[in-house]
Design an enzyme around this catalytic site. Structure first.
Site, PDB file in Angstrom:
ATOM      1  CG  ASN A 157      -2.411  -7.893  -1.472  1.00  0.00           C
ATOM      2  OD1 ASN A 157      -1.742  -8.770  -1.994  1.00  0.00           O
ATOM      3  ND2 ASN A 157      -2.594  -7.847  -0.157  1.00  0.00           N
ATOM      4  CE  LYS A 160       1.491  -8.132  -1.908  1.00  0.00           C
ATOM      5  NZ  LYS A 160       1.271  -7.548  -0.566  1.00  0.00           N
ATOM      6  N   GLY A 171       0.790  -1.221   0.000  1.00  0.00           N
ATOM      7  CA  GLY A 171       0.000   0.000   0.000  1.00  0.00           C
ATOM      8  C   GLY A 171       0.821   1.269   0.000  1.00  0.00           C
ATOM      9  CB  CYS A 175      -3.253  -3.711   6.995  1.00  0.00           C
ATOM     10  SG  CYS A 175      -2.330  -2.153   6.959  1.00  0.00           S
ATOM     11  NE  ARG A 209      -3.372  -2.907   2.065  1.00  0.00           N
ATOM     12  CZ  ARG A 209      -3.916  -4.117   2.003  1.00  0.00           C
ATOM     13  NH1 ARG A 209      -5.130  -4.257   1.507  1.00  0.00           N
ATOM     14  NH2 ARG A 209      -3.262  -5.175   2.437  1.00  0.00           N
ATOM     15  CB  CYS A 229     -12.371 -15.388  16.481  1.00  0.00           C
ATOM     16  SG  CYS A 229     -10.788 -16.252  16.392  1.00  0.00           S
TER      17      CYS A 229
END
Length: 460
Positions: free
Chosen positions: A121, A137, A92, A239, A124, A412
């Site tokens: 991803n 990436k 980002g 994040c 951003r 969760c």
């Protein structure tokens, strides 16, 4: 009216130019689809870029708007063309940073990132697209930057920066931009920059907030001067856990790019010794002064003790990645796999499924038969939440044919908060229904459910 021979000459020239253009387009298409070049040895710094004496006609046209700035001008543009910038992290922050550096005409960009492009991803990390999902990436960013400006040399390093080769790599670049997402890499990059004598432009972003500064430049402090000791790993939010709005790292990445360009062009830095704080929700920018360079700093001080790179994961007590760590707070008997829970669910066995995620995550997706009580409310022993849980247990016991207490299964997102919730439930005395009750967490949480049980369940 032009003579026939003049018209014929012009037509021939047009044909020649069209053929030349078609040839260039074919060469470009081949270059963009070619297999990536073999990676250069990481221990050998790339050769320095040759100094430039003048700009070409095409460069003058391309960079004409910034050439008009008296502070930059031709001299500054030539410095940019001869500059090499290392970008650590192509996410980002790194994407907008690298995009503006390439557009401005920086001569070489080194792009370090061990990760691959994921769909989550794309909101951003603007250099990557849907077609690049699953690709490196670093390589994806390099290809996008070459399409933006073919004159910029883009070198991809598709692996995690590590202490055994970081220093040699940093020495091959003039400025380093820290766009990483974890604490160990921040300390690694800082120490490498200090030992190599390179300025470090650093930023971070989370939720709606971010910060940016320049370390080890023009007499300013380094990262260790400001943060001598790493934070406890359990206090660090990334994040993936805390979330981020894509435009926030975009703002901070652009601020980083501006500082890098000023340093590379010889204009100095606005943020050596100070930090930019950005509050995107409130729309505020604030500048604060950092502490001065520490004479006793272990890496940049008068008598440094850190003279070579070390094991930064051991130093920080955490891994050099933004991936969530799987906690192990419970013994195997206190946990159940998603496969076993699905088998129990299909059997119709009475139980209570307790979802302990925050409300904002429950709004994204949930299992319809779950009872929602956030972990935060359990931890503070919220009376209304405990009454709700007790009522669910009493109702289930009454409806059970055997009239026995129902087991509680806690879920969760990833299986970490659910373990914490089990610990809380085991310690509760305010809910009599929990006495001698079976409480287990579901390993891997809802993301394991989506991956192994229900492929249609949303992942986030």
């Amino acid at each position: 009216m032009a003579a026939p021979e003049d018209v014929a000459a012009l037509q021939a020239e047009i044909t020649r130019r069209e053929e030349e253009l078609a040839s260039l387009k074919r060469r470009l298409a081949a270059a963009l689809t070619a297999e990536p070049e073999p990676e250069r040895p990481l221990r050998v710094p790339p050769p320095p870029l040759a100094p430039r004496a003048a700009l070409s006609r095409d460069e003058i046209l391309r960079y004409s708007r910034q050439l008009l700035l008296p502070e930059l001008g031709v001299r500054g543009q030539l410095r940019l063309a001869a500059a090499a910038v290392l970008v650590v992290g192509c996410g980002g922050l790194g994407c907008p940073l690298a995009q503006y550096l390439a557009a401005a005409g920086v001569g070489r960009l080194g792009l370090v990132d061990h990760d691959v492009v994921e769909t989550s991803n794309l909101a951003r990390q603007v250099l990557h697209g849907e077609a690049q999902a699953g690709e490196s990436k670093a390589r994806s960013a390099a290809a996008a930057l070459r399409r933006l400006n073919s004159a910029v040399e883009c070198v991809a390093y598709p692996r995690a920066l590590a202490e055994d080769w970081a220093l040699d790599l940093v020495r091959g670049y003039d400025v380093v931009a820290d766009c990483c997402d974890n604490v160990p890499t921040r300390y690694l990059v800082n120490d490498a920059c200090v030992l190599a004598g390179r300025p470090l432009v650093s930023a971070s972003a989370l939720r709606f907030e971010g910060q940016m500064t320049v370390y080890h430049h023009d007499g300013g402090p380094c990262y260790r001067c400001v943060f001598p000791r790493p934070p406890p790993p359990e206090t660090v939010t990334n994040c993936a856990d805390g979330g981020v709005l894509g435009a926030v790292p975009g703002v901070l990445g652009c601020a980083q790019a501006l500082e890098v360009l000023k340093i590379a062009a010889g204009l100095g830095s606005s943020y050596s010794g100070s930090m930019l704080l950005f509050d995107g929700l409130g729309g505020h920018f604030r500048r604060i002064r950092l502490r001065r360079r520490r004479p006793d700093c272990v890496v940049c001080g008068q008598q440094p003790t850190v003279t070579r790179l070390q094991d930064y994961e051991a130093f920080c007590g955490s891994s050099a990645t933004d991936k969530c760590r799987a906690l192990k707070l419970l013994c195997p008997e206190e946990r159940i796999s998603v496969t076993d829970y699905k088998r129990l669910l299909d059997s119709g066995a009475p139980h209570v499924l307790l979802d302990v995620r925050p409300q904002v995550e429950v709004d994204i997706c949930r299992l319809p038969h779950s009872l929602h009580i956030p972990l935060s409310q359990l931890e503070r022993r919220d009376a209304d939440s405990l009454k709700l849980l007790g009522a669910a247990l009493r109702k289930g016991k009454q409806e059970s044919q055997e009239g026995v207490a129902l087991p509680v299964y806690v879920i969760c997102k990833l299986g970490n908060d659910s373990q914490k919730a089990v610990k809380v439930l085991q310690s509760l005395t305010a809910v009599p229904e929990l006495d001698s009750l079976t409480v287990q967490d579901i390993v891997g949480g809802l993301m394991a459910w989506a991956a192994k049980i229900d492929g249609t369940f949303p992942q986030y």
